[in-house]
Design a protein around this motif. Structure first.
Motif, PDB file in Angstrom:
ATOM      1  N   GLY A  15       0.823  -1.210   0.000  1.00 45.63           N
ATOM      2  CA  GLY A  15       0.000   0.000   0.000  1.00 45.63           C
ATOM      3  C   GLY A  15       0.854   1.255   0.000  1.00 45.63           C
ATOM      4  N   GLY A  19       0.247   6.403   4.688  1.00 46.43           N
ATOM      5  CA  GLY A  19       0.895   5.556   5.693  1.00 46.43           C
ATOM      6  C   GLY A  19       2.046   4.752   5.114  1.00 46.43           C
ATOM      7  N   GLU A  38       1.883  -1.560  -4.634  1.00 46.68           N
ATOM      8  CA  GLU A  38       0.666  -0.736  -4.664  1.00 46.68           C
ATOM      9  C   GLU A  38      -0.257  -1.235  -5.773  1.00 46.68           C
ATOM     10  N   SER A  39      -1.533  -1.349  -5.450  1.00 45.34           N
ATOM     11  CA  SER A  39      -2.471  -1.910  -6.435  1.00 45.34           C
ATOM     12  C   SER A  39      -2.765  -0.954  -7.597  1.00 45.34           C
ATOM     13  N   VAL A  51      -5.923  17.816   6.135  1.00 47.35           N
ATOM     14  CA  VAL A  51      -5.283  18.637   7.167  1.00 47.35           C
ATOM     15  C   VAL A  51      -4.317  17.743   7.937  1.00 47.35           C
ATOM     16  N   ARG A 111      -4.211  16.649  -1.465  1.00 51.27           N
ATOM     17  CA  ARG A 111      -3.655  15.303  -1.302  1.00 51.27           C
ATOM     18  C   ARG A 111      -2.615  14.978  -2.373  1.00 51.27           C
ATOM     19  N   LYS A 131       0.262  -3.773  -8.555  1.00 49.52           N
ATOM     20  CA  LYS A 131       0.566  -5.003  -7.807  1.00 49.52           C
ATOM     21  C   LYS A 131      -0.459  -5.151  -6.691  1.00 49.52           C
ATOM     22  N   CYS A 133      -2.102  -7.151  -4.018  1.00 48.41           N
ATOM     23  CA  CYS A 133      -1.840  -8.349  -3.239  1.00 48.41           C
ATOM     24  C   CYS A 133      -3.197  -8.978  -2.888  1.00 48.41           C
ATOM     25  N   ASP A 291      -4.718   2.956   8.302  1.00 46.21           N
ATOM     26  CA  ASP A 291      -6.138   2.595   8.259  1.00 46.21           C
ATOM     27  C   ASP A 291      -6.355   1.091   8.306  1.00 46.21           C
ATOM     28  N   GLY A 301      -9.954  14.662  12.143  1.00 48.14           N
ATOM     29  CA  GLY A 301      -8.930  14.921  11.122  1.00 48.14           C
ATOM     30  C   GLY A 301      -7.607  14.269  11.498  1.00 48.14           C
ATOM     31  N   GLY A 303      -6.882  10.583  10.907  1.00 49.40           N
ATOM     32  CA  GLY A 303      -6.597   9.264  10.327  1.00 49.40           C
ATOM     33  C   GLY A 303      -5.220   9.202   9.684  1.00 49.40           C
ATOM     34  N   ALA A 304      -4.949  10.142   8.795  1.00 54.21           N
ATOM     35  CA  ALA A 304      -3.642  10.161   8.130  1.00 54.21           C
ATOM     36  C   ALA A 304      -2.549  10.541   9.135  1.00 54.21           C
ATOM     37  N   CYS A 305      -2.912  11.409  10.090  1.00 56.13           N
ATOM     38  CA  CYS A 305      -1.922  11.814  11.115  1.00 56.13           C
ATOM     39  C   CYS A 305      -1.459  10.581  11.894  1.00 56.13           C
TER      40      CYS A 305
END
Ligand code: FAD
Length: 389
Positions: A15, A19, A38-39, A51, A111, A131, A133, A291, A301, A303-305
């Motif tokens: 992925g 992350g 990465e797919s 953010v 993004r 790719k 998986c 995730d 805000g 999740g990515a953090c």
């Protein structure tokens, strides 16, 4: 000796989201070899904004990436919650909090800009695209065989699964984990709107709906709108921009103005979901992060953090662990509590923000108006209390 042993290893990351890329950079900067599967055929992130709060920026600083990322973004000094008429309910002075807790400036970014910076920080050829998986076999000899949709396979000594909320790895390792729909859906877009002069990040709370506005660099604005909807209501999910203008007609400007300069084909619609927090991330030589391990609703805000904090912490655990399995367990023990708290706090905040009962909404707004800023800061204090070692 232990450190030498781990540094000779290659870490397979599945992925190339925020992350996976951050983890790859953190490991590469510590001298480890990485390969990312990465797919997608091209790393094409959503055309939406994001953010990154001071805690994530501090994690990026720890791996020497804060300045590059900051150049692609715009500092956000303040965040306000308002009612539909535009009256303030609550404000957060991000600049002041970041300074007080030793964090780095909060940023808003497109993004695509963030992905670009992260990709450029990696050595060429590390990210293998197209790719997907589809399965894996974990043998007792410590080898993981990754099986890809194109029929190819790859033998790995360890795997970091960063494959997002619908993670194939999580589904197989924790079969009981189920996606939990929040009860609301979301539309997002980024528009060019120099003439609106939007300086402050705001979220306007209505009854069963919200509208968020975030200024980006270059005169662009990222907006998002949430609306309560049953999981089966496909008509709502297919709303056009005209439908959104109608639904949000009771919201004070610039809501209508932003919607009027957005085209229906610029809308990105997602249902908002998470899953009940896991009790484990480490499965011998496979670890779940981002995730894949702890998807959360986007109300804080974070999740990515959290995915960024995970990547930086994992690289540090790998450096200090005796072997990969113990490093993955150390990572789990350092991240479980914080991520779980974030998932739960985000979920509860979403329930409050999406209240549908008018009486309760009025009560909520009154309470928010009288609550001093320091109360909010105290409630969210855990968010700023971080360490990546
Ligand atoms: C509406 C909304 C707004 C948000 N706003 C914010 C915000 O402002 N701030 C914030 O911090 N967070 C925010 N988030 C959360 C944030 O987007 C996620 O937490 C973050 O993107 C997670 O990163 P990740 O790398 O773990 O997963 P993802 O971004 O989902 O990346 C997973 C990657 O893995 C790839 N992949 C999946 N399966 C496979 C497979 N089988 N094989 C190979 N590759 C695979 C995918 O193509 C993808 O590239 C928001 C989320 C939503 C829904």
């Amino acid at each position: 000796m232990a450190e030498q042993m781990t540094r000779s290893r290659t870490f397979a990351i599945v992925g190339a989201g925020i992350g996976g890329l951050t983890t790859a950079i953190a490991l590469q900067r510590k001298g480890f070899k990485v390969i990312v599967f990465e797919s997608a055929r091209a790393v094409k992130p959503l055309g939406a904004g994001i953010v990154l709060a001071g805690n994530a920026m501090k994690a990026l600083q720890a791996i020497g990436m804060d300045k590059e990322v900051a150049r692609a973004g715009r500092e956000l000094k303040r965040f306000a919650i308002k009612d539909v008429k535009g009256a303030y309910l609550n404000t957060t002075d991000a600049a002041c909090i970041n300074q007080k807790y030793g964090l780095v400036n909060t940023l808003s970014l497109h993004r695509a800009g963030l992905h670009q910076v992260l990709l450029e920080a990696l050595s060429p050829g590390i990210v293998c695209l197209d790719k997907t998986c589809v399965d894996f076999k974990q043998t007792d000899q410590g080898i993981i065989e990754l099986i890809f949709a194109d029929g190819s396979t790859s033998k790995e000594e360890n795997v970091i699964a960063c494959d997002g909320i619908h993670s194939m790895f999580r589904r197989k390792l924790v079969p009981g984990s189920r996606i939990r729909y929040s009860g609301y859906t979301c539309w997002r877009s980024v528009v060019q709107s120099n003439h609106l002069c939007i300086e402050e990040a705001t979220e306007m709370w209505g009854t069963g709906k919200r509208f968020g506005i975030v200024p980006l660099s270059g005169g662009r604005v990222y907006w998002y709108a949430t609306l309560n909807a049953t999981s089966s209501d496909s008509a709502i999910r297919n709303y056009s921009i005209e439908d959104l203008v109608r639904v949000f007609s009771d919201f004070q400007n610039p809501v209508t103005k932003l919607l009027s300069i957005t085209k229906t084909d610029q809308l990105i619609q997602n249902d908002i979901s998470d899953f009940i927090p896991l009790t484990r991330y480490a499965f011998r030589n496979i670890v779940l992060t981002g995730d894949a391990a702890h998807a959360m609703t986007p109300n804080l805000g974070q999740g990515a953090c959290m995915a960024i904090e995970d990547g930086v912490t994992l690289a540090n655990c790998i450096c200090s662990g005796e072997n990969v399995e113990s490093a993955f367990r150390l990572f789990e023990s350092r991240r479980l509590k914080r991520n779980t708290r974030m998932v739960n706090a985000s979920y509860s905040l979403g329930k409050l923000a999406q209240l549908e009962n008018r009486l309760l909404t009025r009560l909520r707004n009154q309470l928010m108006r009288i609550a001093p800023e320091r109360v909010t800061e105290k409630q969210l204090g855990f968010l700023y209390d971080i360490s990546f070692s």
